[in-house]
Scaffold this motif. Structure first.
Motif, PDB file in Angstrom:
ATOM      1  N   LEU A 130       0.979  -1.275   0.207  1.00 33.16           N
ATOM      2  CA  LEU A 130      -0.035   0.054  -0.104  1.00 33.16           C
ATOM      3  C   LEU A 130       0.636   1.536   0.157  1.00 33.16           C
ATOM      4  O   LEU A 130       0.575   2.498  -0.524  1.00 33.16           O
ATOM      5  N   CYS A 131       1.874   1.221   0.684  1.00 29.35           N
ATOM      6  CA  CYS A 131       2.825   2.463   0.690  1.00 29.35           C
ATOM      7  C   CYS A 131       3.583   2.532  -0.706  1.00 29.35           C
ATOM      8  O   CYS A 131       3.596   3.678  -0.972  1.00 29.35           O
ATOM      9  N   ALA A 132       3.851   1.521  -1.072  1.00 27.63           N
ATOM     10  CA  ALA A 132       4.362   1.608  -2.448  1.00 27.63           C
ATOM     11  C   ALA A 132       3.464   2.028  -3.464  1.00 27.63           C
ATOM     12  O   ALA A 132       3.788   2.990  -4.388  1.00 27.63           O
ATOM     13  N   LEU A 133       2.243   1.858  -3.501  1.00 30.60           N
ATOM     14  CA  LEU A 133       1.185   2.452  -4.360  1.00 30.60           C
ATOM     15  C   LEU A 133       1.094   3.624  -4.272  1.00 30.60           C
ATOM     16  O   LEU A 133       0.833   4.630  -5.067  1.00 30.60           O
ATOM     17  N   LEU A 134       0.952   4.214  -2.832  1.00 28.35           N
ATOM     18  CA  LEU A 134       0.556   5.562  -2.465  1.00 28.35           C
ATOM     19  C   LEU A 134       1.899   6.436  -3.166  1.00 28.35           C
ATOM     20  O   LEU A 134       1.833   7.557  -3.466  1.00 28.35           O
ATOM     21  N   LEU A 135       3.134   5.902  -2.557  1.00 25.78           N
ATOM     22  CA  LEU A 135       4.405   6.804  -3.052  1.00 25.78           C
ATOM     23  C   LEU A 135       4.348   6.836  -4.584  1.00 25.78           C
ATOM     24  O   LEU A 135       4.966   7.910  -4.809  1.00 25.78           O
ATOM     25  N   ARG A 136       3.914   6.005  -5.350  1.00 25.49           N
ATOM     26  CA  ARG A 136       4.169   6.222  -6.592  1.00 25.49           C
ATOM     27  C   ARG A 136       2.989   7.120  -7.261  1.00 25.49           C
ATOM     28  O   ARG A 136       3.379   7.947  -8.077  1.00 25.49           O
ATOM     29  N   SER A 137       2.002   7.487  -6.578  1.00 27.31           N
ATOM     30  CA  SER A 137       1.166   8.515  -6.957  1.00 27.31           C
ATOM     31  C   SER A 137       1.622   9.895  -6.620  1.00 27.31           C
ATOM     32  O   SER A 137       1.272  10.850  -7.243  1.00 27.31           O
ATOM     33  N   LEU A 138       2.694  10.123  -5.654  1.00 21.53           N
ATOM     34  CA  LEU A 138       3.164  11.302  -5.407  1.00 21.53           C
ATOM     35  C   LEU A 138       4.228  11.692  -6.296  1.00 21.53           C
ATOM     36  O   LEU A 138       5.044  12.794  -6.178  1.00 21.53           O
ATOM     37  N   SER A 143       3.873  17.870 -15.188  1.00 24.60           N
ATOM     38  CA  SER A 143       3.208  17.838 -16.717  1.00 24.60           C
ATOM     39  C   SER A 143       2.765  16.409 -16.900  1.00 24.60           C
ATOM     40  O   SER A 143       2.171  16.135 -17.936  1.00 24.60           O
ATOM     41  N   ASP A 144       2.753  15.304 -15.824  1.00 20.96           N
ATOM     42  CA  ASP A 144       1.783  14.456 -15.956  1.00 20.96           C
ATOM     43  C   ASP A 144       0.156  14.402 -15.845  1.00 20.96           C
ATOM     44  O   ASP A 144      -0.444  13.456 -16.060  1.00 20.96           O
ATOM     45  N   GLY A 145      -0.157  15.701 -15.617  1.00 16.09           N
ATOM     46  CA  GLY A 145      -1.412  15.890 -15.093  1.00 16.09           C
ATOM     47  C   GLY A 145      -1.742  16.124 -13.539  1.00 16.09           C
ATOM     48  O   GLY A 145      -0.703  15.928 -12.814  1.00 16.09           O
ATOM     49  N   PRO A 146      -2.770  16.899 -13.343  1.00 19.64           N
ATOM     50  CA  PRO A 146      -3.003  17.226 -11.876  1.00 19.64           C
ATOM     51  C   PRO A 146      -3.079  15.902 -11.065  1.00 19.64           C
ATOM     52  O   PRO A 146      -3.404  14.736 -11.311  1.00 19.64           O
ATOM     53  N   ASN A 147      -2.604  16.193  -9.882  1.00 18.59           N
ATOM     54  CA  ASN A 147      -2.433  14.864  -9.065  1.00 18.59           C
ATOM     55  C   ASN A 147      -3.160  15.387  -7.770  1.00 18.59           C
ATOM     56  O   ASN A 147      -2.829  16.164  -6.738  1.00 18.59           O
ATOM     57  N   HIS A 148      -4.605  15.141  -7.858  1.00 25.07           N
ATOM     58  CA  HIS A 148      -5.530  15.625  -6.923  1.00 25.07           C
ATOM     59  C   HIS A 148      -5.332  14.858  -5.783  1.00 25.07           C
ATOM     60  O   HIS A 148      -5.918  15.199  -4.501  1.00 25.07           O
ATOM     61  N   SER A 149      -4.821  13.644  -5.733  1.00 28.18           N
ATOM     62  CA  SER A 149      -4.706  12.805  -4.489  1.00 28.18           C
ATOM     63  C   SER A 149      -3.683  13.035  -3.453  1.00 28.18           C
ATOM     64  O   SER A 149      -3.423  12.369  -2.792  1.00 28.18           O
ATOM     65  N   ALA A 150      -2.462  14.087  -3.765  1.00 19.03           N
ATOM     66  CA  ALA A 150      -1.594  14.194  -3.068  1.00 19.03           C
ATOM     67  C   ALA A 150      -1.717  14.739  -1.701  1.00 19.03           C
ATOM     68  O   ALA A 150      -1.343  14.355  -0.803  1.00 19.03           O
ATOM     69  N   THR A 153      -3.008  11.778   0.122  1.00 18.97           N
ATOM     70  CA  THR A 153      -2.132  10.547   0.423  1.00 18.97           C
ATOM     71  C   THR A 153      -0.963  10.627   1.265  1.00 18.97           C
ATOM     72  O   THR A 153      -0.712   9.775   2.157  1.00 18.97           O
ATOM     73  N   LEU A 154      -0.354  12.146   1.415  1.00 17.73           N
ATOM     74  CA  LEU A 154       0.543  12.210   2.400  1.00 17.73           C
ATOM     75  C   LEU A 154       0.131  11.957   3.997  1.00 17.73           C
ATOM     76  O   LEU A 154       0.552  11.491   4.759  1.00 17.73           O
ATOM     77  N   PRO A 155      -1.146  12.379   4.295  1.00 23.00           N
ATOM     78  CA  PRO A 155      -1.690  12.026   5.626  1.00 23.00           C
ATOM     79  C   PRO A 155      -2.036  10.603   5.936  1.00 23.00           C
ATOM     80  O   PRO A 155      -1.377  10.082   6.986  1.00 23.00           O
ATOM     81  N   ILE A 156      -2.237   9.806   4.622  1.00 21.92           N
ATOM     82  CA  ILE A 156      -2.423   8.370   4.924  1.00 21.92           C
ATOM     83  C   ILE A 156      -1.089   7.717   5.116  1.00 21.92           C
ATOM     84  O   ILE A 156      -0.875   6.936   6.026  1.00 21.92           O
ATOM     85  N   VAL A 157      -0.197   8.052   4.487  1.00 27.29           N
ATOM     86  CA  VAL A 157       1.004   7.620   4.828  1.00 27.29           C
ATOM     87  C   VAL A 157       1.793   7.913   5.864  1.00 27.29           C
ATOM     88  O   VAL A 157       2.249   6.738   6.625  1.00 27.29           O
ATOM     89  N   ASN A 158       1.511   9.079   6.470  1.00 26.17           N
ATOM     90  CA  ASN A 158       2.133   9.420   7.892  1.00 26.17           C
ATOM     91  C   ASN A 158       1.335   8.499   9.048  1.00 26.17           C
ATOM     92  O   ASN A 158       1.985   8.134   9.827  1.00 26.17           O
ATOM     93  N   THR A 159       0.043   8.077   8.613  1.00 27.37           N
ATOM     94  CA  THR A 159      -0.684   7.174   9.572  1.00 27.37           C
ATOM     95  C   THR A 159      -0.274   5.770   9.627  1.00 27.37           C
ATOM     96  O   THR A 159      -0.037   5.172  10.568  1.00 27.37           O
ATOM     97  N   MET A 239       0.317  21.209  -0.219  1.00 26.62           N
ATOM     98  CA  MET A 239       1.169  20.262   0.154  1.00 26.62           C
ATOM     99  C   MET A 239       2.331  20.792   1.015  1.00 26.62           C
ATOM    100  O   MET A 239       2.949  20.037   1.835  1.00 26.62           O
ATOM    101  N   ASN A 240       2.550  22.247   0.929  1.00 24.71           N
ATOM    102  CA  ASN A 240       3.529  22.788   2.023  1.00 24.71           C
ATOM    103  C   ASN A 240       2.926  22.733   3.245  1.00 24.71           C
ATOM    104  O   ASN A 240       3.752  22.382   4.307  1.00 24.71           O
ATOM    105  N   VAL A 241       2.038  22.897   3.372  1.00 24.04           N
ATOM    106  CA  VAL A 241       1.357  22.872   4.874  1.00 24.04           C
ATOM    107  C   VAL A 241       1.237  21.509   5.204  1.00 24.04           C
ATOM    108  O   VAL A 241       1.239  21.223   6.383  1.00 24.04           O
TER     109      VAL A 241
END
Length: 818
Positions: A130-138, A143-150, A153-159, A239-241
């Motif tokens: 799951l971590c690998a999947l989430l980190l790939r999305s980050l 240029s690859d398109g908008p990353n609306h899940s970032a 994703t970061l709070p889930i990885v932190n959890t 994402m800075n916040v």
């Protein structure tokens, strides 16, 4: 636990059969195929959740139903998101499709799918995948398109890291460290085009993108931080916040992970994604650092900028609170960075020292200054900084003026518990300020008593023990005084008298001011107690039923037990002797709360006995005071618990076998004092307003007299005469000093036994004063006698007989009785 209706629904859910369940699945699928999902769909989903959660078995749903529930996770209706997530948490992923299933869910991240992902990851391998999947999305770039899940994703990885930090590989740690550097240091410096969606930021509206602003309204001339404001915010600013919110946890979790020593010069994470990132190309010294050290450097710069921003005057009240919260987090992160890299201490301390100088005079920043105190404690010695002003503030002004702030109390006491060993070694002011620290306990005992259970042993030293004991006994008085102090600040002096409390008038009376100031003192060393303590107790007598005072009194016995458990490990015999004197003195100087007095006397009696058993010579050292206490007849009625134990200690340990200094003259003096008390209480009715003395007091006095007489045979005729008179008096009928006939019979029986025993002085000496090896025999361990051999032989014979009986069939004669 459940209502009758709820239990009925649960029983129905558990009793549903498989054919009926399959029909219900089909019904739910048809409802989810409709264009509009109405109340019937919601009711069916609620029922499905009840069916799945009512049993201990985890089911697998039909694939079609599973897919439709997954699609509901992105529904615009939040109730459908909640229900679909709750149902899926009670099921197993489709067999063989776990990876695709997790990918489908992670593609539509929100707060509900986050909990679902964590619930479905049932093993360490699943979490790692799951971590690998989430980190790939980050890793997606603009240029690859908008990353609306970032932002999700970061709070889930932190959890995930909170529960299982080992699920990340070293490469993944490096990747996320690089992304955190980019988000923290190189976010956009222009405002977003949309309206702000967060409660952190506020700003004026404008159609054209404007530069970000500071909290005081000026245009920001530096990189973006959580304290910048604007009309809207870009993805990388959000994402800075988020990055700042997880930064400290990341540093604490992975500060010991090696990220390699080969510099990654070709890394482009700092160059892409931000217009400001072009500046990073010129910062070769930072870019040549490994990712871990680079993140540490950027975190340092970010926190220093935050501290500078907090010096600006915010325009709104909410922004002031935000500044305080960011200061706390920034100082904590700087502390983490300096713990990891000691060379940064010298760079950080000027900033921290300036912050302390700016905030130390304003108590509204007290909670902000606690992380500063932590920084001083961790690094002050290395930087050779004078910390006296810091500890004078933390242990002095904070408890004295903010004792009624529950948040500060919790955080300050937590700071003390977490740093207890360091404080004892580095901060001598800590133990000296126990009168101040105990104000938190006196004000809100139930909330902080657990903290003081941990802290109290560290406050007990040979230099503070006696004063600390007096202070613990005066805690209810301190609680009342703190209440009076707050009320006196709220009520003008002109309102004194008339309807005001007598204790308030006394608090404001200059002639009694010294008594209250002693209770309110901030440091130890001004004296163990005060001469006019009895006067102070009378002035505060009306506080005995105040709820806060009563609550405080209930915690004192607990703390006294902890105090005595500690004092016997740190004090010498001389100090323990002084402790006994305090027990005798303070047994009559307590705030008049009946239950409190009973409990304190019970603690005193147990601890007195414990101290005497530990050091029997203390009885000889304090014999004069103990005899004075035991010779006062009034103590029989007012302090029955402690009086009984004092008499027992005198009778038991006033002997040459325990202390060679014990003389016949001292034994005779003790005998005469106890004889006078016993004669007085058995020859007259009890004083008005008191009950009869308890049988335990009388029998303890009789035993003590018999023991003393067996050590000085000249006293045997006197005690024998007294015991015979007691027997004759009791035979004449009822007596005024014992209301219960059975108790009287027991007392007389004991008297006759002692009288008979004293007829044979030699035997009495052996029975009433047995040597230690007889009183506590250990013959089963003594290899010089035959007892251990006999016990072992009997044990083996018994075991052999039992084993033989179990394997030997019974003979016919056993049934016939022959």
């Amino acid at each position: 636990m459940y209502s009758h209706g709820s239990e009925s629904f649960i029983k129905q859910a558990r009793g549903i059969q498989e054919p009926e369940l399959q029909k219900f699945y089909s019904k739910v699928i048809k409802l989810l195929q409709g264009k509009e999902l109405g109340h019937e769909t919601i009711d069916s989903l609620q029922r499905l959740h009840l069916i799945l959660s009512a049993t201990k078995y985890t089911r697998t749903l039909p694939t079609d139903l599973q897919n439709r529930l997954v699609s509901l996770l992105s529904s615009p209706v939040e109730q459908l998101q909640v229900l679909s997530s709750a149902v899926l948490r009670e099921t197993l992923p489709p067999a063989g499709q776990e990876a695709k299933y997790s990918q489908d869910i992670s593609s539509q991240l929100n707060c509900h799918t986050a909990s679902l992902l964590l619930a479905q990851a049932g093993s360490q391998d699943n979490l790692s995948s799951l971590c690998a999947l989430l980190l790939r999305s980050l890793e997606n770039r603009p240029s690859d398109g908008p990353n609306h899940s970032a932002t999700r994703t970061l709070p889930i990885v932190n959890t995930i890291l909170t529960h299982s930090p080992q699920c990340l590989t070293e490469d993944q740690v490096t990747l996320l460290s690089k992304k955190l550097v980019d988000w923290l240091r190189y976010a956009s410096t222009t405002q977003g085009s949309g309206a702000s969606s967060g409660g952190f930021f506020t700003g004026s509206r404008s159609r054209q993108p404007l530069p970000i602003a500071e909290l005081d309204g000026t245009v920001s001339g530096d990189f973006f931080t959580v304290l910048c404001v604007g009309q809207g915010f870009t993805e990388d600013q959000w994402m800075n916040v988020y990055s700042f919110s997880v930064l400290r946890h990341w540093l604490l979790t992975f500060h010991s992970v090696s990220s390699g020593s080969i510099p990654d010069i070709d890394d482009r994470s700092e160059i892409d994604g931000s217009v400001v990132s072009m500046v990073s190309a010129t910062s070769s010294s930072s870019r040549l650092l490994p990712p871990k050290e680079r993140l540490r450097e950027k975190a340092f710069q970010y926190c220093q900028r935050l501290i500078e921003q907090c010096d600006r005057k915010a325009q709104k009240r909410t922004d002031i609170d935000l500044q305080k919260a960011c200061l706390i987090e920034a100082v904590c992160i700087l502390d983490c960075v300096c713990v990891e890299d000691a060379s940064m201490v010298y760079r950080a301390f000027p900033c921290i020292k300036a912050l302390f100088g700016r905030l130390s005079s304003d108590l509204s920043f007290a909670r902000v200054l606690l992380p500063v105190a932590q920084f001083y404690l961790n690094h002050g010695e290395m930087a050779a900084v004078d910390c006296e002003a810091m500890w004078r503030l933390v242990f002095g002004r904070f408890p004295a003026e903010l004792f009624n702030d529950p948040f500060l109390a919790h955080e300050l006491l937590r700071f003390l518990r977490l740093n207890l060993e360091s404080l004892q070694l580095q901060v001598p002011q800590y133990t000296r300020h126990f009168p101040n620290l105990l104000k938190f306990l006196a004000w809100d005992s139930p909330a902080v008593v657990d903290d003081f259970v941990d802290l109290l042993p560290s406050l007990v030293t040979s230099g503070t023990a006696l004063e600390l004991l007096h202070t613990l006994l005066d805690l209810p008085c301190l609680s009342a005084t703190l209440l009076l102090q707050l009320r006196s600040m709220c009520l003008p002096i002109s309102e004194s008298g008339g309807g005001s409390l007598p204790s308030m008038d006394a608090f404001r009376n200059p002639s009694f001011r010294g008594l209250f100031l002693f209770l309110l003192r901030g440091e130890a060393g001004s004296g163990d107690t005060i001469d006019r303590l009895n006067t102070l107790l009378e002035l505060l007598s009306e506080a005995a039923d105040w709820p806060r005072v009563v609550q405080c009194a209930q915690t004192v016995p607990i703390l006294l037990h902890i105090f005595f458990n500690t004092i016997i490990t740190v004090a010498d015999k001389a100090l323990l002797g002084q402790v006994i004197l305090v027990l005798l003195e303070r047994s009559s100087l307590l705030l008049n709360i009946p239950k409190y007095i009973i409990e304190i006397h019970r603690v005193f009696s147990r601890q007195l006995l414990r101290l005497c058993k530990l050091h029997p010579t203390l009885v000889m050292d304090q014999s004069h005071e103990l005899l004075d206490f035991a010779g006062a007849t009034s103590n029989v009625y007012s302090k029955e618990e402690i009086y009984t134990h004092v008499v027992w200690a005198l009778g038991e340990y006033l002997s040459v076998s325990y202390d060679s200094r014990c003389s016949v003259r001292l034994i005779t003096s003790c005998f005469e004092a106890l004889e006078a008390v016993l004669f007085e209480i058995t020859s007259s009715a009890p004083p008005p307003g008191t009950g009869c003395p308890t049988p335990r007091v009388i029998t303890t006095l009789m035993n003590a007299l018999a023991k003393l007489a067996s050590r000085s045979h000249d006293l045997i005729p006197r005690v024998s005469l007294f015991l015979s008179k007691m027997r004759n008096v009791s035979r004449s009928g009822s007596v005024s000093w014992c209301a219960d006939e059975e108790d009287l019979v027991s007392i007389v029986t004991l008297g006759e036994e002692l009288w008979s025993l004293l007829k044979m002085p030699g035997v009495a000496q052996s029975v009433l004063n047995p040597p230690p090896h007889v009183a506590t025999p250990q013959w089963h361990r003594d290899t010089n006698v035959a007892m251990p051999l006999q016990l072992r032989t009997l044990t083996r014979l018994t075991q052999a007989h039992t084993s033989h009986a179990q394997h030997t069939p019974a003979s016919p004669s056993a049934h016939t009785g022959t």
